[in-house]
Design a protein around this motif. Structure first.
Motif, PDB file in Angstrom:
ATOM      1  N   SER A 279      -7.024 -10.425  -9.291  1.00  0.00           N
ATOM      2  CA  SER A 279      -6.336  -9.484 -10.129  1.00  0.00           C
ATOM      3  C   SER A 279      -5.788  -8.357  -9.499  1.00  0.00           C
ATOM      4  N   HIS A 280      -7.099  -8.128  -8.324  1.00  0.00           N
ATOM      5  CA  HIS A 280      -6.220  -7.309  -7.245  1.00  0.00           C
ATOM      6  C   HIS A 280      -5.702  -7.597  -6.085  1.00  0.00           C
ATOM      7  N   HIS A 281      -5.073  -6.498  -5.111  1.00  0.00           N
ATOM      8  CA  HIS A 281      -5.058  -6.678  -3.850  1.00  0.00           C
ATOM      9  C   HIS A 281      -5.072  -5.528  -3.873  1.00  0.00           C
ATOM     10  N   ARG A 282      -5.164  -4.910  -2.230  1.00  0.00           N
ATOM     11  CA  ARG A 282      -5.332  -3.685  -1.941  1.00  0.00           C
ATOM     12  C   ARG A 282      -4.046  -3.635  -0.468  1.00  0.00           C
ATOM     13  N   ILE A 283      -3.482  -3.065  -0.487  1.00  0.00           N
ATOM     14  CA  ILE A 283      -1.791  -2.660  -0.047  1.00  0.00           C
ATOM     15  C   ILE A 283      -1.853  -2.277   0.769  1.00  0.00           C
ATOM     16  N   ALA A 284      -1.313  -2.330   2.197  1.00  0.00           N
ATOM     17  CA  ALA A 284      -1.233  -1.222   3.132  1.00  0.00           C
ATOM     18  C   ALA A 284       0.172  -0.442   2.908  1.00  0.00           C
ATOM     19  N   LEU A 285      -0.344   0.493   2.666  1.00  0.00           N
ATOM     20  CA  LEU A 285       0.974   1.548   3.025  1.00  0.00           C
ATOM     21  C   LEU A 285       1.584   2.463   4.088  1.00  0.00           C
ATOM     22  N   GLY A 286       0.670   1.967   5.178  1.00  0.00           N
ATOM     23  CA  GLY A 286       1.821   2.806   6.509  1.00  0.00           C
ATOM     24  C   GLY A 286       0.623   3.923   6.755  1.00  0.00           C
ATOM     25  N   ASP A 287       0.188   4.383   7.574  1.00  0.00           N
ATOM     26  CA  ASP A 287      -0.900   5.353   8.555  1.00  0.00           C
ATOM     27  C   ASP A 287      -2.332   5.684   7.687  1.00  0.00           C
ATOM     28  N   ASP A 288      -2.747   4.147   8.081  1.00  0.00           N
ATOM     29  CA  ASP A 288      -3.946   3.989   7.338  1.00  0.00           C
ATOM     30  C   ASP A 288      -3.880   4.991   6.109  1.00  0.00           C
ATOM     31  N   CYS A 289      -2.997   4.443   5.269  1.00  0.00           N
ATOM     32  CA  CYS A 289      -2.719   4.208   4.314  1.00  0.00           C
ATOM     33  C   CYS A 289      -2.583   3.733   2.984  1.00  0.00           C
ATOM     34  N   TYR A 290      -4.065   3.157   1.929  1.00  0.00           N
ATOM     35  CA  TYR A 290      -3.444   2.215   1.677  1.00  0.00           C
ATOM     36  C   TYR A 290      -3.997   2.327  -0.431  1.00  0.00           C
ATOM     37  N   ILE A 291      -3.539   1.161  -1.232  1.00  0.00           N
ATOM     38  CA  ILE A 291      -3.414   1.235  -2.241  1.00  0.00           C
ATOM     39  C   ILE A 291      -4.332   0.326  -3.047  1.00  0.00           C
ATOM     40  N   LEU A 292      -4.971   0.592  -3.909  1.00  0.00           N
ATOM     41  CA  LEU A 292      -5.396  -0.915  -4.548  1.00  0.00           C
ATOM     42  C   LEU A 292      -4.197  -1.002  -5.625  1.00  0.00           C
ATOM     43  N   LEU A 293      -4.036  -2.623  -6.052  1.00  0.00           N
ATOM     44  CA  LEU A 293      -3.176  -2.566  -6.959  1.00  0.00           C
ATOM     45  C   LEU A 293      -4.315  -3.510  -7.721  1.00  0.00           C
ATOM     46  N   HIS A 294      -4.395  -2.933  -9.420  1.00  0.00           N
ATOM     47  CA  HIS A 294      -4.778  -3.992 -10.602  1.00  0.00           C
ATOM     48  C   HIS A 294      -3.875  -4.568 -11.199  1.00  0.00           C
ATOM     49  N   VAL A 295      -2.941  -6.015 -11.629  1.00  0.00           N
ATOM     50  CA  VAL A 295      -2.632  -6.053 -12.440  1.00  0.00           C
ATOM     51  C   VAL A 295      -3.026  -6.953 -13.571  1.00  0.00           C
ATOM     52  N   ASP A 296      -2.404  -6.805 -14.373  1.00  0.00           N
ATOM     53  CA  ASP A 296      -2.555  -6.988 -15.763  1.00  0.00           C
ATOM     54  C   ASP A 296      -3.284  -8.613 -15.829  1.00  0.00           C
TER      55      ASP A 296
END
Length: 184
Positions: free
Chosen positions: A158-175
């Protein structure tokens, strides 16, 4: 009709008893007490229940007695393939089987002594219907965003690590229960 697959059941109560110890005069051997055996009616019942479900859906049958752990292929509404592992306890069908599958959470089985394997598969099929919005949301994320982890997601994640660019990432957790709500 007879199944197109051949299942070989072990003829001895324990595969390891002969290899590691010699049976004593009382037949108990050094390996401890013999494993409990299931009555012949158990096998007849399980084979009949597999027939009801369809031998084509059975992927494997394993366990000490050859049928205590059954794996079935189940297809959901979007034609995703799922494997449902059903483990039959010694006192089946008086006690419910346990299940395992690659889903975010398992359904609570409704069970009675008259329940059969097809009832377990029907309940799992209904559970897959509940999860369709969740998987559609996850598929949309995979298609629209640059997912860097997991590289090979499973249906349970239920989670994905998304690349935003410039070595920046967000960890997304979907309910999993509310997939269209704002993710964490």
């Amino acid at each position: 009709g007879w199944p197109s697959r051949v299942m070989v059941l072990p003829a001895t109560p324990s595969r390891d008893a002969g290899a590691h110890s010699r049976p004593s005069q009382d037949g108990q051997g050094e390996a401890g007490p013999p494993r409990p055996r299931r009555p012949p009616a158990f096998y007849s019942s399980v084979f009949a229940q597999i027939e009801e479900v369809g031998w084509g859906q059975l992927v494997s049958a394993t366990g000490d007695d050859g049928v205590s752990c059954l794996t079935f292929r189940v297809m959901d509404e979007q034609r995703r393939h799922h494997l449902l592992e059903i483990t039959l306890p010694m006192n089946y069908p008086a006690c419910p089987p346990s299940i395992a599958a690659d889903v975010p959470y398992l359904p609570k089985l409704q069970w009675s002594e008259s329940s059969r394997l097809k009832d377990v598969l029907c309940q799992f099929q209904e559970h897959l219907k509940v999860l369709q919005d969740y998987w559609s949301t996850m598929d949309g994320i995979d298609k629209a965003l640059w997912v860097v982890d997991p590289t090979k997601p499973t249906y349970a994640m239920s989670h994905h690590r998304i690349a935003l660019g410039d070595d920046c990432y967000i960890l997304l957790h979907v309910d999993t229960h509310k997939p269209n709500s704002l993710p964490e």
